[in-house]
Design an enzyme around this catalytic site. Sequence first.
Site, PDB file in Angstrom:
ATOM      1  N   LYS A   1      41.203  42.014  44.543  1.00 50.33           N
ATOM      2  CA  LYS A   1      42.377  42.010  43.662  1.00 50.33           C
ATOM      3  C   LYS A   1      43.480  42.888  44.245  1.00 50.33           C
ATOM      4  O   LYS A   1      44.657  42.520  44.225  1.00 50.33           O
ATOM      5  CB  LYS A   1      41.975  42.460  42.248  1.00 50.33           C
ATOM      6  CG  LYS A   1      41.148  41.399  41.516  1.00 50.33           C
ATOM      7  CD  LYS A   1      40.522  41.886  40.214  1.00 50.33           C
ATOM      8  CE  LYS A   1      39.611  40.783  39.646  1.00 50.33           C
ATOM      9  NZ  LYS A   1      38.918  41.181  38.400  1.00 50.33           N
TER      10      LYS A   1
ATOM     11  N   GLN B   1      37.614  46.288  34.938  1.00 51.08           N
ATOM     12  CA  GLN B   1      36.611  45.394  35.528  1.00 51.08           C
ATOM     13  C   GLN B   1      35.307  45.450  34.727  1.00 51.08           C
ATOM     14  O   GLN B   1      34.801  46.527  34.411  1.00 51.08           O
ATOM     15  CB  GLN B   1      36.361  45.799  37.001  1.00 51.08           C
ATOM     16  CG  GLN B   1      35.469  44.845  37.764  1.00 51.08           C
ATOM     17  CD  GLN B   1      36.087  43.460  37.980  1.00 51.08           C
ATOM     18  OE1 GLN B   1      37.294  43.304  38.017  1.00 51.08           O
ATOM     19  NE2 GLN B   1      35.250  42.445  38.112  1.00 51.08           N
TER      20      GLN B   1
ATOM     21  N   ASP C   1      44.104  39.914  32.040  1.00 54.48           N
ATOM     22  CA  ASP C   1      42.835  39.177  32.091  1.00 54.48           C
ATOM     23  C   ASP C   1      42.769  38.108  30.989  1.00 54.48           C
ATOM     24  O   ASP C   1      41.938  37.199  31.054  1.00 54.48           O
ATOM     25  CB  ASP C   1      41.657  40.138  31.861  1.00 54.48           C
ATOM     26  CG  ASP C   1      40.943  40.531  33.150  1.00 54.48           C
ATOM     27  OD1 ASP C   1      40.978  39.739  34.110  1.00 54.48           O
ATOM     28  OD2 ASP C   1      40.345  41.615  33.171  1.00 54.48           O
TER      29      ASP C   1
HETATM   30  N1  GUN Z   1      34.043  40.559  35.676  1.00 56.22           N
HETATM   31  C1  GUN Z   1      33.818  39.301  36.130  1.00 56.22           C
HETATM   32  N2  GUN Z   1      34.946  38.578  36.099  1.00 56.22           N
HETATM   33  C2  GUN Z   1      35.917  39.388  35.626  1.00 56.22           C
HETATM   34  C3  GUN Z   1      37.302  39.211  35.385  1.00 56.22           C
HETATM   35  O1  GUN Z   1      37.887  38.135  35.568  1.00 56.22           O
HETATM   36  N3  GUN Z   1      37.962  40.299  34.902  1.00 56.22           N
HETATM   37  C4  GUN Z   1      37.338  41.488  34.666  1.00 56.22           C
HETATM   38  N4  GUN Z   1      38.075  42.489  34.159  1.00 56.22           N
HETATM   39  N5  GUN Z   1      36.054  41.685  34.869  1.00 56.22           N
HETATM   40  C5  GUN Z   1      35.345  40.633  35.355  1.00 56.22           C
END
Ligand code: GUN
Length: 290
Positions: free
Chosen positions: A52, A96, A119
Amino acid sequence: MQIIDGKATAAQIKAEIKNEVEGILAAGGRAPHLAAVLVGHDGGSETYVKNKVLACEACGFRSTLLRFEDTITEAELLDVVAGLNADEAIDGFIVQLPLPAHIDEQKVTEAILPEKDVDGFHPVNVGRMSIGLPAFVSATPLGILTLLRRYNIETSGKKVAILGRSNIVGKPMASLMMQKQGGDSTVTVLHSHSANLAEECRRADIIIAAIGRPAFVTADMVKPGAVVIDVGTTRVPDATRPKGFRLQGDVDFDAVAPLCSAITPVPGGVGPMTICMLMLNTLQAYKQRA
Ligand code: GUN
């Protein structure tokens, strides 16, 4: 059979975003700014967050990574979230997942300001999306819809089978695919307690597999000519790989691919699109504040 190249599509979209950001900077504006909160040292989460941050660089965004040990308390993490909510310099942020067991993920998700929830996990964004209002849409379902559109795959009136009912993928995917402004499809959601799962899959024009069970979708479950989208990314031990594991999708690719009209590979399919949609959501958050 066509391979749906998520890596190439994501690279193209990131170049489009970068181009737009360069225009903003040339006009005297500031760069969009995404923050990511990472708790602990889960291998998968470390990789996702690293990717990211790299995607932010590729798009010309600012990024800030906030790291904490898994001993952080829920109250301390909620304070971090409150700080990011109030920080004028941050357009959007993510926490996350998964979080350590002593922290209530839902409580943390609901503490994020919906305007900064890039998100799309906050109930306000989930609810708005589900009734077709402007909202941040969860990145994986949005990435899949974008792939289908960019590959001109007809979804209107088609039968779509979604395997999995998670809050992050299955449920929002079903919502998006059934909406008139989304897939405009006829949607069936299948899960661990569905009867006749294989038969339901065989009826589908499009199968979206998001159950986290390696190679679960086998050739006998796929109608010839179907489109298959694989969301799975399970790490399976593989001594021939430098890291000692490989990523395995939810689809038995080698057996299923010859049957399909189009299919996403793992890796290089849905994964890169998910990160790319997070960038689009961040750009949207930035524009809404500007
Ligand atoms: N864990 C797995 N996929 C994601 C996601 O798209 N966003 C976040 N914040 N955590 C995750």
